[in-house]
Design a protein around this motif. Structure first.
Motif, PDB file in Angstrom:
ATOM      1  N   ASP A 120     -26.080 -58.697  -4.220  1.00  0.00           N
ATOM      2  CA  ASP A 120     -26.190 -59.593  -3.072  1.00  0.00           C
ATOM      3  C   ASP A 120     -25.974 -58.812  -1.781  1.00  0.00           C
ATOM      4  O   ASP A 120     -26.733 -57.917  -1.497  1.00  0.00           O
ATOM      5  CB  ASP A 120     -25.257 -60.791  -3.216  1.00  0.00           C
ATOM      6  CG  ASP A 120     -25.749 -61.732  -4.325  1.00  0.00           C
ATOM      7  OD1 ASP A 120     -26.981 -61.821  -4.509  1.00  0.00           O
ATOM      8  OD2 ASP A 120     -24.919 -62.328  -5.011  1.00  0.00           O
ATOM      9  N   SER A 121     -24.922 -59.121  -1.074  1.00  0.00           N
ATOM     10  CA  SER A 121     -24.799 -58.509   0.250  1.00  0.00           C
ATOM     11  C   SER A 121     -24.012 -57.205   0.307  1.00  0.00           C
ATOM     12  O   SER A 121     -23.894 -56.603   1.356  1.00  0.00           O
ATOM     13  CB  SER A 121     -24.147 -59.499   1.222  1.00  0.00           C
ATOM     14  OG  SER A 121     -24.876 -60.694   1.236  1.00  0.00           O
ATOM     15  N   VAL A 122     -23.455 -56.794  -0.806  1.00  0.00           N
ATOM     16  CA  VAL A 122     -22.640 -55.584  -0.702  1.00  0.00           C
ATOM     17  C   VAL A 122     -22.919 -54.562  -1.790  1.00  0.00           C
ATOM     18  O   VAL A 122     -23.390 -54.883  -2.871  1.00  0.00           O
ATOM     19  CB  VAL A 122     -21.127 -55.915  -0.752  1.00  0.00           C
ATOM     20  CG1 VAL A 122     -20.705 -56.645   0.493  1.00  0.00           C
ATOM     21  CG2 VAL A 122     -20.787 -56.685  -2.003  1.00  0.00           C
ATOM     22  N   SER A 123     -22.581 -53.351  -1.452  1.00  0.00           N
ATOM     23  CA  SER A 123     -22.681 -52.269  -2.415  1.00  0.00           C
ATOM     24  C   SER A 123     -21.453 -52.331  -3.317  1.00  0.00           C
ATOM     25  O   SER A 123     -20.334 -52.447  -2.841  1.00  0.00           O
ATOM     26  CB  SER A 123     -22.705 -50.943  -1.668  1.00  0.00           C
ATOM     27  OG  SER A 123     -22.643 -49.896  -2.583  1.00  0.00           O
ATOM     28  N   VAL A 124     -21.659 -52.347  -4.623  1.00  0.00           N
ATOM     29  CA  VAL A 124     -20.515 -52.484  -5.513  1.00  0.00           C
ATOM     30  C   VAL A 124     -20.106 -51.181  -6.169  1.00  0.00           C
ATOM     31  O   VAL A 124     -19.009 -51.043  -6.663  1.00  0.00           O
ATOM     32  CB  VAL A 124     -20.766 -53.546  -6.605  1.00  0.00           C
ATOM     33  CG1 VAL A 124     -20.758 -54.936  -5.974  1.00  0.00           C
ATOM     34  CG2 VAL A 124     -22.056 -53.300  -7.349  1.00  0.00           C
ATOM     35  N   ALA A 125     -21.009 -50.254  -6.201  1.00  0.00           N
ATOM     36  CA  ALA A 125     -20.635 -48.990  -6.819  1.00  0.00           C
ATOM     37  C   ALA A 125     -21.603 -47.900  -6.420  1.00  0.00           C
ATOM     38  O   ALA A 125     -22.784 -48.123  -6.304  1.00  0.00           O
ATOM     39  CB  ALA A 125     -20.655 -49.128  -8.333  1.00  0.00           C
ATOM     40  N   THR A 126     -21.081 -46.750  -6.175  1.00  0.00           N
ATOM     41  CA  THR A 126     -21.930 -45.598  -5.903  1.00  0.00           C
ATOM     42  C   THR A 126     -21.449 -44.486  -6.824  1.00  0.00           C
ATOM     43  O   THR A 126     -20.258 -44.196  -6.865  1.00  0.00           O
ATOM     44  CB  THR A 126     -21.810 -45.159  -4.442  1.00  0.00           C
ATOM     45  OG1 THR A 126     -22.077 -46.281  -3.615  1.00  0.00           O
ATOM     46  CG2 THR A 126     -22.806 -44.073  -4.118  1.00  0.00           C
ATOM     47  N   THR A 127     -22.377 -43.957  -7.577  1.00  0.00           N
ATOM     48  CA  THR A 127     -21.966 -42.967  -8.566  1.00  0.00           C
ATOM     49  C   THR A 127     -22.223 -41.546  -8.078  1.00  0.00           C
ATOM     50  O   THR A 127     -22.924 -41.334  -7.105  1.00  0.00           O
ATOM     51  CB  THR A 127     -22.718 -43.185  -9.887  1.00  0.00           C
ATOM     52  OG1 THR A 127     -24.113 -43.007  -9.640  1.00  0.00           O
ATOM     53  CG2 THR A 127     -22.485 -44.583 -10.433  1.00  0.00           C
ATOM     54  N   PHE A 128     -21.658 -40.610  -8.789  1.00  0.00           N
ATOM     55  CA  PHE A 128     -21.884 -39.173  -8.556  1.00  0.00           C
ATOM     56  C   PHE A 128     -21.527 -38.694  -7.158  1.00  0.00           C
ATOM     57  O   PHE A 128     -22.083 -37.723  -6.677  1.00  0.00           O
ATOM     58  CB  PHE A 128     -23.357 -38.817  -8.803  1.00  0.00           C
ATOM     59  CG  PHE A 128     -23.688 -38.676 -10.255  1.00  0.00           C
ATOM     60  CD1 PHE A 128     -23.205 -37.602 -10.988  1.00  0.00           C
ATOM     61  CD2 PHE A 128     -24.490 -39.607 -10.890  1.00  0.00           C
ATOM     62  CE1 PHE A 128     -23.521 -37.462 -12.330  1.00  0.00           C
ATOM     63  CE2 PHE A 128     -24.810 -39.479 -12.221  1.00  0.00           C
ATOM     64  CZ  PHE A 128     -24.325 -38.406 -12.945  1.00  0.00           C
ATOM     65  N   LYS A 129     -20.608 -39.418  -6.526  1.00  0.00           N
ATOM     66  CA  LYS A 129     -20.305 -39.051  -5.146  1.00  0.00           C
ATOM     67  C   LYS A 129     -19.767 -37.644  -5.022  1.00  0.00           C
ATOM     68  O   LYS A 129     -20.129 -36.903  -4.121  1.00  0.00           O
ATOM     69  CB  LYS A 129     -19.273 -40.015  -4.580  1.00  0.00           C
ATOM     70  CG  LYS A 129     -19.915 -41.189  -3.912  1.00  0.00           C
ATOM     71  CD  LYS A 129     -18.841 -41.939  -3.169  1.00  0.00           C
ATOM     72  CE  LYS A 129     -19.424 -42.848  -2.144  1.00  0.00           C
ATOM     73  NZ  LYS A 129     -18.397 -43.763  -1.646  1.00  0.00           N
ATOM     74  N   GLY A 130     -18.922 -37.295  -5.980  1.00  0.00           N
ATOM     75  CA  GLY A 130     -18.268 -35.993  -5.918  1.00  0.00           C
ATOM     76  C   GLY A 130     -19.275 -34.857  -5.921  1.00  0.00           C
ATOM     77  O   GLY A 130     -19.260 -33.977  -5.059  1.00  0.00           O
ATOM     78  N   LYS A 131     -20.152 -34.955  -6.901  1.00  0.00           N
ATOM     79  CA  LYS A 131     -21.127 -33.883  -7.051  1.00  0.00           C
ATOM     80  C   LYS A 131     -22.010 -33.755  -5.812  1.00  0.00           C
ATOM     81  O   LYS A 131     -22.353 -32.645  -5.395  1.00  0.00           O
ATOM     82  CB  LYS A 131     -21.982 -34.170  -8.286  1.00  0.00           C
ATOM     83  CG  LYS A 131     -22.780 -32.974  -8.714  1.00  0.00           C
ATOM     84  CD  LYS A 131     -23.294 -33.106 -10.128  1.00  0.00           C
ATOM     85  CE  LYS A 131     -24.213 -31.921 -10.432  1.00  0.00           C
ATOM     86  NZ  LYS A 131     -25.166 -32.190 -11.474  1.00  0.00           N
ATOM     87  N   ASN A 157     -21.186 -34.673  -2.788  1.00  0.00           N
ATOM     88  CA  ASN A 157     -20.353 -34.143  -1.713  1.00  0.00           C
ATOM     89  C   ASN A 157     -20.344 -32.628  -1.683  1.00  0.00           C
ATOM     90  O   ASN A 157     -20.412 -32.021  -0.617  1.00  0.00           O
ATOM     91  CB  ASN A 157     -18.918 -34.638  -1.872  1.00  0.00           C
ATOM     92  CG  ASN A 157     -18.674 -35.818  -0.952  1.00  0.00           C
ATOM     93  OD1 ASN A 157     -19.394 -35.977   0.034  1.00  0.00           O
ATOM     94  ND2 ASN A 157     -17.690 -36.634  -1.276  1.00  0.00           N
ATOM     95  N   GLU A 158     -20.258 -32.049  -2.874  1.00  0.00           N
ATOM     96  CA  GLU A 158     -20.246 -30.584  -2.966  1.00  0.00           C
ATOM     97  C   GLU A 158     -21.469 -29.988  -2.288  1.00  0.00           C
ATOM     98  O   GLU A 158     -21.401 -28.937  -1.658  1.00  0.00           O
ATOM     99  CB  GLU A 158     -20.268 -30.137  -4.437  1.00  0.00           C
ATOM    100  CG  GLU A 158     -18.898 -30.034  -5.046  1.00  0.00           C
ATOM    101  CD  GLU A 158     -18.995 -29.849  -6.554  1.00  0.00           C
ATOM    102  OE1 GLU A 158     -19.863 -29.051  -6.994  1.00  0.00           O
ATOM    103  OE2 GLU A 158     -18.225 -30.513  -7.281  1.00  0.00           O
TER     104      GLU A 158
END
Ligand SMILES: Nc1ncnc2c1ncn2[C@@H]1O[C@H](COP(=O)(O)OP(=O)(O)OP(=O)(O)O)[C@@H](O)[C@H]1O
Ligand SMILES: [Mg+2]
Lengths: 249, 367, 485
Positions: free
Chosen positions: C136-147, C149-150
């Motif tokens: 719906d109106s929001v992001s609930v999960a974002t994966t692989f952020k760490g990788k 970010n590197e």
């Protein structure tokens, strides 16, 4: 007649000819053979003056004149003729109109007077007959819907018509049946004379049975890698390019 | 006169509601009629028509006369929602009606010219099995709007050739509405050399099975000239055929426009339509706008269109030059060749030659 | 199609039982804005997101502008008037936004995405695809952020970007699709609630495919997401987007905006598989999909490539475009649009050639079945300075049955004599001989249609990244089930 010295040619940023040297004397027939993509057609286009081919090094002189400085139509008027590997289809221009325009343009550039329509027609008909080019083909748009063999025959018809001093035939033999091949060869041989020279590009030794060359050059990766007499063609036919290329390397 | 009073009233209302089209009207996006007309607007004058040597067998009626014959009443002002056509109906009381009776094959050309400023109507009826070649002449004038209706009966065949000469100032618009009964054939060629604004608008309704329309046209424009061909081809019933081939060459600041909409109505199976529009730009500031449109509501159809804008083909140019033809001449040859397939569509050989000659002259100026 | 591909397609089609398998509803507690649209709604959304003042001002400006605008009516789509006051503009699962780790995400949501075939758990995730899931109106999960970010890649919900990277957002937000661009884009600017933000720094080749899955769940709710992707000089990113919604009798509005910016030598590949609920066989329900997507090839030799497979939505109004500003920049548009039953699609592209030596390519495949209307609408415009510009367009339409419509509306405008534009279009029906051939070889009707249509669309399907190509092929088959017969 034709002196090519250390010729380097690029298309865009891509170098294709890399130091090609070749010299042809009047009266001689030279053959160029070489694997696909080695630069044979590129050489022929550069000689005819097609745009998009940058000469980055070297020189081409034709009867002592710098050929590269001339636009294609002046080269044609001076007797350079290229029978193309893939003749261009031009819808809307009939073959006859084209032949007449070309013939008279060349004459005009040379300071000769125009041939009248009937004169051209007679001339064309005579040549067409020997080359088995039908009246009907002459009425059709230039090369449009012509079979591969028909296109090649029309190229030779033009050669016969224009009587060039330097004729470059780029794979004129491919796509021809045996009879047509003989016709083409006859056309070429008929034109052979002490003041004319020819450069025949081919993949097949067979053509060279009919048009016996004075010299054969093998072009690979943009350079002449082997040269020899007529027997070189037989050797290539028997052993393929790999063998020769290995020898050079 | 009393002819088509109701239809005239409708046309008047339509024009009053919509007014002179501006570029904001989708169909007039590329042709700014309002600004081309400027202050003068479309006026209310009546333009002239003239028939040279009416061929024997063709009947003529002056629309400004009283007591029109039945065939005029039946066919006149059956018009469409086209706003400029409505204007011509609303604002003109004059015009011409012509009829070729059933089965008559007219060998002589019918030469119809429109001249002078203002609005004028024309009606041409070919009854069943009749045939005719119509040569339409366009006289120059600051503004003219022609509303033309053509009705082709069963199996009738009309060849129509229209040549619009070059003029820097004229504003010339014409709307032709052509209805075809079963087996009828309409072949038309429009040669245009451009004016301040020049627009030929065609609405062709293929209303009977095996009806076919073949449209072709060339325009060669120089200076600030403009030429717009807008077609609407309606395959209303089954087994109808249409082809369109338009070629434009624009030099200087000229602007060539082709808009063509082909509609295949629901159930009009077996419709076959082909549309091709090509433009060559020769001038640094020349412009081409092409909009070939398909609107298909039936599935068993063969519809295709192609459009292209560009320069002369480099390979062809090289081939010609390599055979000794100087560049300027080679370009000329190719320009001709480019236009030739459209010109070759003109069935009448004399007319074809005439158009060719005019093209030659125009191309010399431009190339 | 190769026989291997055919086998694949057949298998996939056989695997699918239901017609619209994403039609379920997740029962989850929601946080909603009050029904209707006013400045207060805009303030509510902005406050929910904890936005800075400048963002609120930007939204309010858009909202005021929107009030003066008219809904565009030029497209070939017919629909009842939308009552903008009778919808919710914000709906978020309670207590979910901005979790630090997936373990904190409501298990019901994880379950939802699993059902949609989108595993959010990193250990389960398809190798090399990072996912941002918008519910719906929001992001609930974002994966692989760490990788990511590197590698220096920013990949996060746009609400987070507004907070964490305000200078980047301020620089690019509205720079490709201006606030005033069009009715739906302006509406989006006022009320967008989430979306994805991507920034790929200079010279970085994004180490994995990025993707966002959009899911409409709540009823009577519009989804207004906004996505921004910036590819800095010499970078590359491939981004995938998928959309689904539950079956409902009502029409729900989706008005998204996507802005892409490619700087010198950068490349963005943007792929969409749009499978919003299309409504039922009688045209009841389904998503109204009004989307503004535009890419700006700002840098020299930059490239933006759009690929879309549009099978869903009751109504689609969408023209992913490229502004070819940078010298030598390249724009591409590959599209499959399928409209069945009462679906209406009006979609295409705009290629605006401003710079010299710019190139564009458009391949569009439209398939109409049932009583659907499918329109390709496209513009290729070459400006005076776009020397040597090139465009090639191929637009093919396939009709299945005599009740549907297929329309092609290309605009071709050239103002440069060295430019070359080529456009070709064909319209034909599904070939009976091909169909018969398949049937005679024992392939059931629906599978045969799927096979043939997949063949028709091949050029576009080939453009999709692997993970999507499979899903898209399945969809092509499913969306046309029962269309022949
Ligand atoms: N316009 C061009 N753009 C890019 N590469 C080109 C161009 N023209 C030629 N080449 C490349 O240059 C090389 C030489 O081509 P060329 O046509 O001269 O070969 P060839 O020896 O005549 O081959 P073949 O025996 O097949 O006719 C090839 O690799 C070809 O792909
Ligand atoms: Mg070659």
């Amino acid at each position: 007649m034709l002196e090519i010295k250390n010729l380097h040619v690029s298309v865009g940023d891509k170098p294709i000819l890399k130091g090609l040297t070749l010299s042809i004397q009047p009266g001689q027939v030279h053959a160029i053979m070489g694997p696909n993509g080695s630069g044979k057609s590129t050489l022929s286009y550069v000689l005819a003056g097609r745009a998009g081919y940058d000469i980055t090094e070297g020189s081409i002189t034709y009867n002592g004149e710098d050929l590269t400085a001339l636009p294609p139509e002046e080269r044609a008027a001076k007797g350079v003729f290229l029978a193309m590997q893939y003749p261009v289809e031009i819808p809307g221009v009939t073959t006859m109109t084209f032949l007449k325009t070309a013939l008279n343009s060349q004459r005009r550039t040379r300071g000769e007077s125009d041939l009248d329509a009937i004169g051209v027609l007679k001339l064309v008909r005579a040549k067409a007959k020997t080359l088995n080019v039908s009246e009907e083909m002459l009425k059709r748009a230039l090369n449009v819907g012509f079979s591969g063999g028909e296109k090649k025959r029309l190229e030779i018809l033009q050669m016969a018509l224009f009587e060039p001093r330097l004729a470059i035939l780029d794979e004129t033999d491919s796509g021809l049946d045996i009879d047509a091949l003989k016709l083409v060869a006859e056309g070429v041989n008929l034109l052979r004379s002490p003041e004319r020279a020819m450069l025949v590009i081919t993949h097949y030794q067979r053509l060279l049975d009919y048009i016996v060359p004075d010299r054969i050059h093998v072009l690979a990766k943009g350079r002449i890698v082997a040269e020899g007499g007529k027997e070189l063609a037989l050797e290539l036919e028997a052993k393929g390019y790999e063998h020769i290329l290995k020898d050079v390397a | 006169m009393t002819l088509a009073v109701a239809r005239r009233a409708e046309a008047t209302a339509l024009f009053a509601a919509q007014g002179v089209p501006t570029r904001r009207v989708e169909d007039w996006k590329y042709s700014d009629l309002k600004s081309a007309l400027g202050e003068a607007g479309i006026g209310a004058q009546v333009a002239q028509w003239h028939v040279t040597d009416l061929p024997a067998g063709v009947e003529q009626f002056d629309l400004s006369q009283a007591n029109p014959p039945g065939w005029v009443i039946d066919n006149f002002a059956r018009g469409t929602g086209n706003v400029m056509s409505a204007a011509s109906l609303a604002l003109s009381v004059g015009g011409v009606a012509l009829r070729v009776p059933k089965g008559a094959a007219i060998a002589d050309l019918l030469k119809l010219d429109f001249t002078g400023p203002g609005h004028v109507r024309a009606l041409l009826v070919l009854e069943a099995g009749a045939s005719l070649t119509l040569v339409e002449g366009v006289g120059l004038s600051e503004f003219r709007n022609v509303g033309f209706e053509i009705a082709l009966g069963e199996g009738a065949a009309l060849d129509h050739v229209r040549v619009s000469p070059a003029d820097a100032d004229a504003v010339l618009v014409e709307e032709a509405h052509v209805r075809l009964a079963a087996g009828a054939q309409y072949r038309a060629h429009f040669a245009s050399f451009g004016s301040r604004l020049s627009r030929m608008e065609l609405e062709i309704a293929l209303e009977g099975a095996k009806a076919q329309a073949h449209l072709s046209g060339v325009s060669v424009l120089d200076g600030k000239r403009h030429s717009d061909v807008t077609t609407r081809m309606i395959h209303a019933v089954e087994d109808t055929l249409s082809t369109q081939l338009f070629k434009h060459v624009a030099g200087g600041n000229a602007k060539a426009v082709y808009q063509g909409k082909v509609t295949v109505a629901k159930g009009a199976n077996g419709s076959d339509s082909n549309q091709s529009a090509k433009a060559l730009l020769l001038g640094e500031a020349a412009e081409a706008d092409l909009k070939p449109e398909l609107e298909i509501f039936a599935d068993d159809v063969k519809c295709a269109h192609g459009a292209a804008v560009g320069d002369l083909d480099a390979d062809s140019l090289f081939y010609l030059r390599a055979r000794g033809i100087p560049e300027a001449e080679a370009r000329g040859l190719l320009l001709h060749a480019f236009l030739e397939d459209a010109v070759a569509q003109i069935a009448n050989m004399d007319q074809r030659e005439l158009v060719r000659t005019e093209l030659l002259t125009a191309l010399k100026v431009i190339a | 199609m190769s026989s291997v591909a055919q086998q694949e397609t057949k298998k996939q089609v056989a695997d699918i039982g239901e017609k619209y398998k994403y039609g379920f509803v997740t029962d989850i507690e929601m946080d909603m804005a009050p029904r209707g649209l006013s400045e207060d709604t805009v303030r509510f959304i902005s406050a929910k997101k904890g936005e800075p003042e400048w963002m609120l001002e930007w939204r309010l400006g858009a909202f005021r502008r929107w009030l003066t605008m008219k809904e565009p009516k030029w497209a070939r789509v017919h629909y009842p008037d939308i009552d903008y006051q009778n919808a919710y503009y914000y709906a978020a699962p309670k207590n979910t936004p901005l979790k630090q780790s997936l373990d904190e995400v409501d298990p019901k949501l994880l379950e939802t995405y699993k059902k949609l075939g989108i595993p959010l758990h990193e250990q389960m995730a398809l190798a090399g695809v990072a996912v941002d899931a918008v519910f719906d109106s929001v992001s609930v999960a974002t994966t692989f952020k760490g990788k990511l970010n590197e590698a220096g890649v920013i990949f996060c919900p746009i609400s987070e970007a507004i907070r964490d990277y305000p200078e980047l957002v301020q620089k690019y937000l509205g720079s490709v699709v201006p606030v005033t661009d069009n009715f739906f884009a302006t509406l989006n600017a006022a009320v967008f609630s989430d979306g994805t933000f991507v920034y790929v720094p200079k010279g970085v080749r994004c180490p994995m495919e990025l993707s966002t899955y959009f899911r409409i769940n709540a009823s009577e709710t519009g989804q207004f997401e906004r996505t921004i992707i910036i590819a800095d000089e010499g970078s590359y990113v491939s981004y995938l987007e998928g959309c689904t919604a539950p079956k409902r009798d009502e029409n729900q509005l989706h008005a998204a905006v996507v802005e892409l910016v490619a700087l010198d030598n950068a490349e963005i590949k943007y792929s969409t598989v749009q499978n919003w609920y299309p409504g039922d066989e009688n045209g009841l329900g389904g998503i109204f999909n009004f989307v503004t997507k535009r890419g700006d090839c700002r840098g020299v030799k930059s490239k933006i490539s759009w690929t879309q497979v549009e099978t869903g939505a009751a109504l689609t109004w969408k023209y992913p475009s490229c502004i070819l500003r940078g010298e030598g920049s390249v724009g591409e548009f590959y599209s499959i649009a399928i409209a069945n039953n009462y679906q209406q699609a009006d979609t295409g592209t705009k290629m605006i050639h401003l710079g010299a030596n710019t190139k564009s390519r458009i391949i569009s495949k439209g398939i109409s079945a049932g009583k659907a209307q499918n329109t390709y609408r496209g513009l290729v415009s070459v400006y005076g300075k776009a020397k040597n510009a090139r465009n090639y367009t191929q637009c093919d339409s396939l009709l299945i049955g005599g009740e549907c419509g297929a329309h092609t509306v290309p605009y071709i405008e050239s103002r440069n004599p060295t430019a070359r534009i080529e456009h070709e279009a064909t319209t034909s029906k599904i070939a009976e001989d091909q169909l018969f051939y398949c049937l005679a070889r024992g392939i059931p009707q629906d599978e045969a249609v799927s096979l043939i249509v997949n063949g028709f669309c091949r050029e576009v399907l080939q453009q999709l990244p692997m993970e999507f190509a499979v899903e898209a092929q399945k969809l092509v088959g499913i969306s046309l089930e029962g269309s022949v017969g």
